[in-house]
Design an enzyme around this catalytic site. Structure first.
Site, PDB file in Angstrom:
ATOM      1  N   HIS A   9       0.898  -1.150   0.134  1.00  0.00           N
ATOM      2  CA  HIS A   9       0.050  -0.033  -0.071  1.00  0.00           C
ATOM      3  C   HIS A   9       0.920   1.270   0.026  1.00  0.00           C
ATOM      4  O   HIS A   9       0.372   2.439  -0.206  1.00  0.00           O
ATOM      5  CB  HIS A   9      -1.048  -0.017   1.171  1.00  0.00           C
ATOM      6  CG  HIS A   9      -1.897  -1.059   1.178  1.00  0.00           C
ATOM      7  ND1 HIS A   9      -2.733  -1.199   0.041  1.00  0.00           N
ATOM      8  CD2 HIS A   9      -2.295  -2.120   2.276  1.00  0.00           C
ATOM      9  CE1 HIS A   9      -3.489  -2.292   0.217  1.00  0.00           C
ATOM     10  NE2 HIS A   9      -3.182  -2.901   1.470  1.00  0.00           N
ATOM     11  N   ASP A  13      -2.717 -10.493  -3.032  1.00  0.00           N
ATOM     12  CA  ASP A  13      -3.180 -10.052  -1.675  1.00  0.00           C
ATOM     13  C   ASP A  13      -4.770  -9.792  -1.961  1.00  0.00           C
ATOM     14  O   ASP A  13      -5.076  -9.410  -3.096  1.00  0.00           O
ATOM     15  CB  ASP A  13      -2.355  -8.706  -1.073  1.00  0.00           C
ATOM     16  CG  ASP A  13      -2.703  -8.358   0.285  1.00  0.00           C
ATOM     17  OD1 ASP A  13      -1.997  -8.784   1.120  1.00  0.00           O
ATOM     18  OD2 ASP A  13      -3.931  -7.895   0.428  1.00  0.00           O
ATOM     19  N   HIS A  73      -6.439  -7.266  -0.483  1.00  0.00           N
ATOM     20  CA  HIS A  73      -6.348  -5.905  -0.759  1.00  0.00           C
ATOM     21  C   HIS A  73      -5.864  -5.335  -2.223  1.00  0.00           C
ATOM     22  O   HIS A  73      -4.720  -6.085  -2.325  1.00  0.00           O
ATOM     23  CB  HIS A  73      -5.590  -5.140   0.433  1.00  0.00           C
ATOM     24  CG  HIS A  73      -6.450  -5.589   1.757  1.00  0.00           C
ATOM     25  ND1 HIS A  73      -6.009  -6.579   2.488  1.00  0.00           N
ATOM     26  CD2 HIS A  73      -7.565  -5.083   2.512  1.00  0.00           C
ATOM     27  CE1 HIS A  73      -6.719  -6.746   3.618  1.00  0.00           C
ATOM     28  NE2 HIS A  73      -7.494  -5.767   3.704  1.00  0.00           N
ATOM     29  N   ASP A 100      -4.333 -13.009   2.915  1.00  0.00           N
ATOM     30  CA  ASP A 100      -5.578 -12.678   3.485  1.00  0.00           C
ATOM     31  C   ASP A 100      -6.778 -13.127   2.444  1.00  0.00           C
ATOM     32  O   ASP A 100      -7.778 -12.516   3.121  1.00  0.00           O
ATOM     33  CB  ASP A 100      -5.556 -11.175   3.825  1.00  0.00           C
ATOM     34  CG  ASP A 100      -4.878 -10.524   2.884  1.00  0.00           C
ATOM     35  OD1 ASP A 100      -4.434 -10.834   1.718  1.00  0.00           O
ATOM     36  OD2 ASP A 100      -4.746  -9.296   3.010  1.00  0.00           O
TER      37      ASP A 100
END
Lengths: 551, 441
Positions: free
Chosen positions: B112, B151, B153, B240
């Site tokens: 991020h 991931d 996200h 995740d």
């Protein structure tokens, strides 16, 4: 007086040490087919003319278990393994009687799947039919929860003369190592116990009543009585005996390299600030990793009897041996012959050395001086390269905290200590780069190390305070603790339990120093709520010697 | 004895003494159980698998990928430099030929972290994959590299860093941004004016299961990779998507992750998120390690798999099938920007970025040159709620003479003007990384 015996692959050395140092030494070829005879001869010779009542302690380093494994003189052993999810357990079969049982314990020590009892019973019946009498039970994460190993052991009762449960060997994680170690422990148990019983009887008949300890690969000892349940701990103790000999013969305080130059190999060990380094996980035997703790030791194929060869104009020494050196009647020149030729040594029949070096030189159209120089230079370079590699590997050892990453100490050797046959000769050649020390009595350093080695021990405590549970696997301890159980309580507990265990098990060493070597407490969070602490404490009695022989 | 088919390097750095805060998901304990599982399995004893110690990244390594304001040391801790250094070590091992494949199991994560860095967002400060990728380009002369972000996200940081880079293919597979942080990663985001179709987003619906992920890999990711022909493939390996993850809503498994990595066959994987530290990470990491080493992973299964995992619902399957055409279109026939500036001029973009972890609000004025000889000079003016305006100037790796001289002109003017508290120049052509800071700030 303290007695040390090191039964090696080729030689057996014995030494008797009194208050004023070495009283007597003995060296003979090892009779590999009759180790008992070798030991009793060494005992008699080294104590001849001495009042045996004065012997206060006997330490024995023996290759018996090592040889049994290498030569595959192993008793038929049933290995029961149970693994749960992960790598297919079929990869960890050893021998012909491995039984894989369904069941699973997870990394937290919780039972996920009950052990498949009917399949144990079926397998046990097969063992009875095969007349198998020794067993090993190993389950994944048994160091967190040993319930499955215990129930396998329970079903072997009646049939088993001996059974090893994996968690009693070590608290360390590694299911494959645990399986191999437990298997070997059971497979050498009978031959080892019989040997030990015979030794005890000969000692008795000689009127020697001193306690007997067995040397381990970590440079420490265990009482003979303890070794009966842990015979695998006696493997590969020879190199450790030599290293502990060096510790006794020298006051080492710096980063240093230890070289033990033998007939066909050179053993290399590294000291950090005067203390020998341990293998991270455990020693490998015949390429199979085990949980047997060991001093770090690297062996390379260069020794006094390493053959000199010329391949495409390049002069090499080792790794093969083509018989003894020419000076001892061999037919092929070796490193020792090159040293003799150069006049650096004066070993046995020097003329023969010169003759063989000249012959090989002529055959390859080289000047004999050049051949000898190159052979020696090759050996020295090989050894130096290996030292450099080993040190860089140690300095590149992974660490797991930012603190160790930033503050981690780098090893920079300041001295090289050399023992073994051609030690003095090689010291002369290597000394221009770094300070070289050749200790006195270096030819019996191994027996000295055996005689003077102290007890070593290691164990680990694991607690999940959320489950109100604390275990010390290899001491067989499992206790209920409060949810507020703290790291300092855990540290106190492990030391207290270790002391109690050592006293009970016949460890005679006084003033043992138990060090906490790792200690951590992690807050566990489940769904954003604290669910207890994961506490881990490891303690050790480090290797050391009971007295020093240096000035 | 087991022997790895692919020699595999594992950089395992759990940072047992570092956390964002005591109860934060990104805390000391995160990789503890993974380490327990890998050690108990004897993974480090498998022939062909080696454990490697991380490098420590340097300021220059960071400046190659990021504009750090006011400077590198203000936005990082030692842990970030070790985590990025871990990724670099993994890359070195592969590119030096020590191993065939490498997996950096490091924390804290990085995907991020965007081009400009003022602090922490989405648990990340600096971008481990981006720093590694630029290290590879600078030291090994590789050019075409693909990053596949698995991931849960959206990898908005990595997307932002390579937004204008036509030689880096960035594919992100994630839970649809309408249902999860950071809210971006929609189909229409497909790269800057000079790199259209080099950013590919695949937003999957909640509850995507093994079937959906594998369908996505087989029918969308692989055809694009096969066409792009990267020299290096990197997996930005968040864990995740697992059905037990506490902060996401997907339905993936350890076995699925292993299969995904077997199909993707990345040269290097770098751990990103994944916060089901007991129920998922030990098994997912083991699965990935075995798959990357070319070993059998069929016995890797979560203890509660039979109880808590359920196969994909039809509705989800249908939805994912419909994503295939637009995703492939975005790569093979990307729509050009209508507001792209003419040659020799800058295309302007205004952006607002929120740093959720540190509570910083940043606003950016980004300019990218349209150039016929290189991918274009980049200039970003950035103001954050914690600092006055800063500026970063980047001459790209293939920067032409004109963009180079223009870059230096803008840099010198910015320094002289004293309008900025920090001016960073990144000259990838001459490998110059410098900064002038306001001495009074």
């Amino acid at each position: 007086m303290l007695l040390g015996i090191d039964v090696g692959g080729t030689h057996t050395d014995a030494v008797l040490i009194g208050e004023n140092g070495i009283e007597s030494t003995f060296k003979a070829k090892t009779d590999t087919r009759n180790l008992l005879h070798t030991v009793t001869t060494a005992l008699k010779e080294v104590t001849s003319g001495i009042d045996v009542k004065k012997i206060k302690n006997i330490n024995l380093s023996t290759t018996l278990s090592t040889n049994a494994i290498i030569e595959n003189k192993l008793e038929k052993t049933a290995l029961f393994i149970s693994s749960g999810p992960g790598i297919d357990p079929a990869n960890f079969r050893i021998g012909e009687n491995t039984y894989i049982i369904n069941g699973s314990i997870n990394h937290r020590g919780s039972e996920v799947l009950k052990l498949d009892s009917p399949s144990i019973e079926k397998s046990m019946n097969a063992c009875i039919k095969d007349n198998i009498k020794v067993f090993a039970a190993v389950t994944k994460f048994s160091t967190r929860n040993s319930i499955h190993e215990s129930s396998i052991a329970a079903s072997a009762e009646g049939q088993a003369d001996f059974i090893t449960q994996g968690h009693t060997l070590s608290s360390q994680l590694s299911f494959p190592r645990r399986a191999a170690t437990a298997y070997y422990n059971s497979a050498v148990w009978r031959i080892y116990s019989n040997f030990l019983t015979a030794i005890m009887e000969s000692l008795k008949s000689m009127g020697i009543e001193a306690p007997v300890n067995i040397l381990k690969a970590d440079g420490g000892t265990m009482p003979a009585e303890v070794s009966k349940n842990l015979p695998v701990e006696s493997i590969l103790s020879g190199p450790a005996a030599s290293i502990m000999g060096i510790v006794a013969l020298n006051k080492i305080t710096e980063d240093a390299v230890i070289l033990d130059i033998g007939g066909t190999t050179t053993d290399i060990a590294i000291f950090a600030s005067g203390a020998p380094l341990m293998e991270r996980e455990g020693i490998s035997l015949e390429g199979i990793p085990t949980l047997v703790r060991s001093l770090q030791n690297r062996s390379i194929g260069i020794g006094g009897d390493s053959a000199i060869t010329v391949v495409n104009g390049e002069v090499r020494t080792g790794p093969e041996r083509k018989g003894p050196c020419a000076a001892e009647g061999g037919e092929h020149p070796t490193l020792v012959d090159a040293l003799n030729f150069k006049g650096i040594t004066n070993h046995q029949n020097k003329e023969k050395s010169i003759e063989q070096i000249k012959l090989l030189a002529e055959k390859n159209k080289l000047k004999p001086e050049i051949l000898a120089d190159k052979a020696i230079a090759f050996s020295v370079k090989k050894i130096n390269d290996e030292i450099e590699l080993l040190v860089s590997q140690i300095n590149q050892k992974p660490v797991y905290t930012i603190h160790d990453m930033i503050q981690g100490k780098k090893i920079i050797p300041k001295k090289i200590y050399i023992i073994g046959g051609p030690a003095a000769a090689l010291a002369v050649i290597m000394k221009d780069k770094i300070e070289i020390v050749v200790p006195e009595n270096y030819n019996v350093a191994n027996a000295i190390g055996a005689a003077l080695a102290r007890t070593t021990f290691e164990t680990e405590l694991f607690s999940d305070t959320g489950k109100e549970k604390m275990v010390i696997p290899n001491l067989g301890i499992e206790e209920k603790v409060s949810r507020r159980y703290s790291l300092s309580e855990a540290e106190n507990d492990i030391i207290a339990h270790t002391r109690k265990y050592l006293e009970k098990s016949g460890y005679k060493d006084k003033d043992l120093k138990i060090d906490i070597v790792e200690s951590s407490s992690f807050r566990m969070i489940d769904d954003y709520y604290a669910s207890g602490n994961d506490i881990r404490v490891k303690c050790q009695i480090r290797p050391g010697v009971v007295m020093n022989l240096h000035k | 004895m087991l022997k790895a088919k692919n020699r595999l390097g594992l950089v395992f750095f759990p940072a047992f003494d570092w956390a964002i805060s005591p109860t934060h998901p990104e805390r000391e304990e995160r990789l503890l159980y993974t380490q327990d599982q890998l050690r108990e399995e004897g993974v480090f004893d498998i022939e062909g698998i080696v454990e490697l110690k991380p490098d420590i990244a340097t300021d220059e390594d960071v400046m190659r990928s990021h504009f750090c304001f006011p400077d590198v040391r203000s936005v990082i801790t030692e842990s970030h430099m070790i985590s990025a250094g871990g990724a670099i070590r993994a890359a070195r091992a592969v590119l030096d030929g020590e191993v065939d494949r490498a997996f950096a199991l490091v924390r804290p994560p990085g995907h991020h972290a965007m081009k400009c860095v003022h602090g922490n967002r989405g648990f990340c400060n600096i971008n481990n994959e981006a720093i590694m990728l630029e290290y590879i380009r600078e030291h090994y002369g590789k050019r075409r590299i693909a990053i596949v972000d698995t991931d849960c996200h959206h990898g908005d940081g990595t997307q932002d860093i390579f937004w204008h880079d036509p030689d880096v293919l960035f594919i992100s597979i994630h839970q649809d941004g309408r249902t999860l942080y950071p809210g971006s990663g929609h189909l229409r985001e497909l790269g800057g004016p000079n790199a259209k179709g080099r950013t590919i987003n695949i937003p999957l619906p909640p509850n995507t299961s093994e079937d959906g992920f594998i369908y996505t890999i087989d029918n969308m990711v692989m055809p694009i990779l096969d066409h792009f022909k990267p020299e290096i493939i990197i997996n930005s390996a968040g864990q995740d998507n697992h059905y037990t993850d506490p902060i996401t809503n997907m339905n993936f498994t350890a076995h699925g992750y292993a299969l995904l990595n077997e199909k993707l066959n990345p040269h290097i994987a770098v751990l990103e998120g994944g916060y089901s530290i007991q129920g998922a990470l030990p098994y997912v990491n083991l699965g990935i390690v075995l798959a990357m080493a070319g070993l059998d992973y069929s016995h890797v299964k979560e203890p509660d798999y039979d109880i808590n995992y359920s196969p994909q619902e039809n509705e989800v399957t249908e939805y994912i099938k419909k994503l295939k055409d637009p995703v492939l279109d975005n790569y093979f026939n990307p729509k050009p920007d209508i507001d792209r500036a003419p040659v020799g001029q800058f295309t302007l973009r205004h952006k607002n970025i929120y740093y959720d972890t540190d509570g910083i609000q940043e606003s950016q004025k980004e300019q990218i040159m349209t150039c016929k000889d290189c991918r274009g000079l980049l200039v970003i003016e950035s103001t954050a709620s914690i600092h006055p305006v800063c500026v970063g100037i980047e001459i790209p790796v293939d920067g032409c003479k004109r963009c180079q001289s223009e870059g230096y002109k803008i840099y010198e003017k910015a320094v002289k003007s004293k309008e900025y508290i920090s001016v960073q120049l990144t000259d990838r052509v001459k490998k110059v990384y410098k900064r002038v800071k306001d001495p009074n700030y």
